[in-house]
Scaffold this motif. Structure first.
Motif, short mmCIF file in Angstrom:
data_model
loop_
_atom_site.label_atom_id
_atom_site.label_comp_id
_atom_site.label_asym_id
_atom_site.label_seq_id
_atom_site.Cartn_x
_atom_site.Cartn_y
_atom_site.Cartn_z
N GLN A 275 31.82 63.16 44.75
CA GLN A 275 31.42 61.80 44.40
C GLN A 275 29.90 61.69 44.29
OE1 GLN A 275 33.53 59.44 43.31
NE2 GLN A 275 31.65 58.40 42.76
N ILE A 276 29.20 62.39 45.13
CA ILE A 276 27.73 62.40 45.06
C ILE A 276 27.29 63.03 43.73
CG2 ILE A 276 25.65 63.45 46.06
CD1 ILE A 276 27.07 63.12 48.82
N VAL B 226 29.03 63.07 40.95
CA VAL B 226 29.39 62.12 39.89
C VAL B 226 28.28 61.08 39.75
CG1 VAL B 226 31.00 60.26 39.26
CG2 VAL B 226 31.87 62.45 40.08
N THR B 227 27.81 60.59 40.88
CA THR B 227 26.73 59.59 40.88
C THR B 227 25.45 60.18 40.31
OG1 THR B 227 27.72 58.51 42.78
CG2 THR B 227 25.43 57.98 42.31
N SER B 228 25.10 61.39 40.75
CA SER B 228 23.85 61.99 40.26
C SER B 228 23.92 62.35 38.78
CB SER B 228 23.46 63.21 41.11
OG SER B 228 24.33 64.28 40.86
N GLY C 30 25.60 60.59 36.66
CA GLY C 30 25.67 59.32 35.93
C GLY C 30 26.93 59.16 35.10
N PRO D 34 30.05 57.33 34.25
CA PRO D 34 30.59 56.00 34.55
C PRO D 34 32.09 56.05 34.83
CG PRO D 34 29.99 56.17 32.23
CD PRO D 34 29.65 57.48 32.86
N ALA D 35 32.55 55.06 35.57
CA ALA D 35 33.98 54.93 35.83
C ALA D 35 34.67 54.32 34.61
CB ALA D 35 34.19 54.03 37.05
N ARG E 148 21.29 65.63 32.22
CA ARG E 148 21.60 65.84 33.64
C ARG E 148 22.48 67.06 33.86
NH1 ARG E 148 22.63 59.53 35.24
NH2 ARG E 148 20.57 58.86 34.62
N GLN F 78 39.29 61.82 35.18
CA GLN F 78 39.24 60.38 34.91
C GLN F 78 39.97 60.03 33.62
OE1 GLN F 78 35.12 59.13 34.92
NE2 GLN F 78 35.02 59.06 37.15
#
Length: 168
Positions: A35-36, A38-40, A42, A44-45, A125, A142
């Motif tokens: 999850q970290i 995924v956040t780094s 970027g 999106p959900a 990224r 996803q």
């Protein structure tokens, strides 16, 4: 149905493209560390798809279907430059966008300003293979979940239309 084809292709593509240990399609592989990442990265959900109701209209549902399909088409477009085998899935998503757009036009639904493509800066990224592998894994995972939601929503729309037709 096109969405079912996408669902059939995702496990095969995942197995062929993702070779990093621990990144499997089974949901137990989603850890806090992932999850970290995924956040780094970027990523999106997916837009939330719900059953049709007074608060979640046909217009909103189809708009979110389109937004999600565009999102995954763009994500796969970026990833297909780094991993082979994703272009066909991206083409299937393009076809899905075309069908959803025609459905929206045929139903004379409005165009929601939130339909506009959000910017996606994933390519910058992805400095190494590990980041590409994680991004592809998360995107395919996803997308699989989004496809299940699409099928439920399409069934909900069909039921809604049958109910509306029988009350006329």
């Amino acid at each position: 149905m096109l969405v079912e084809k996408l669902l059939e292709d995702i496990p095969t593509l995942h197995a062929a493209s993702i070779n990093t240990e621990g990144l499997t399609l089974d949901s137990s592989s989603h850890t806090a560390n992932l999850q970290i990442m995924v956040t780094s990265l970027g990523i999106p959900a997916s837009p939330v798809l719900k059953p049709l109701s007074e608060r979640f209209t046909l217009d909103m549902c189809v708009s979110r279907m389109l937004v999600g399909s565009h999102l995954y088409q763009r994500l796969l477009g970026v990833l297909s430059d780094k991993l082979s085998g994703l272009k066909d899935l991206s083409a299937d998503l393009r076809d899905l966008v075309t069908h959803l757009t025609k459905m929206k036009e045929a139903a004379q639904l409005s165009t929601d300003p939130s339909d506009q493509n959000q910017t996606l800066d994933l390519a910058s990224r992805l400095p190494g293979d590990y980041e590409v592998q994680v991004a592809a894994h998360v995107t395919l995972t996803q997308l699989r979940s989004f496809c299940h939601d699409l099928i439920r929503s399409l069934r909900s729309i069909a039921t809604y239309r049958l109910a509306a037709a029988s009350t006329r």
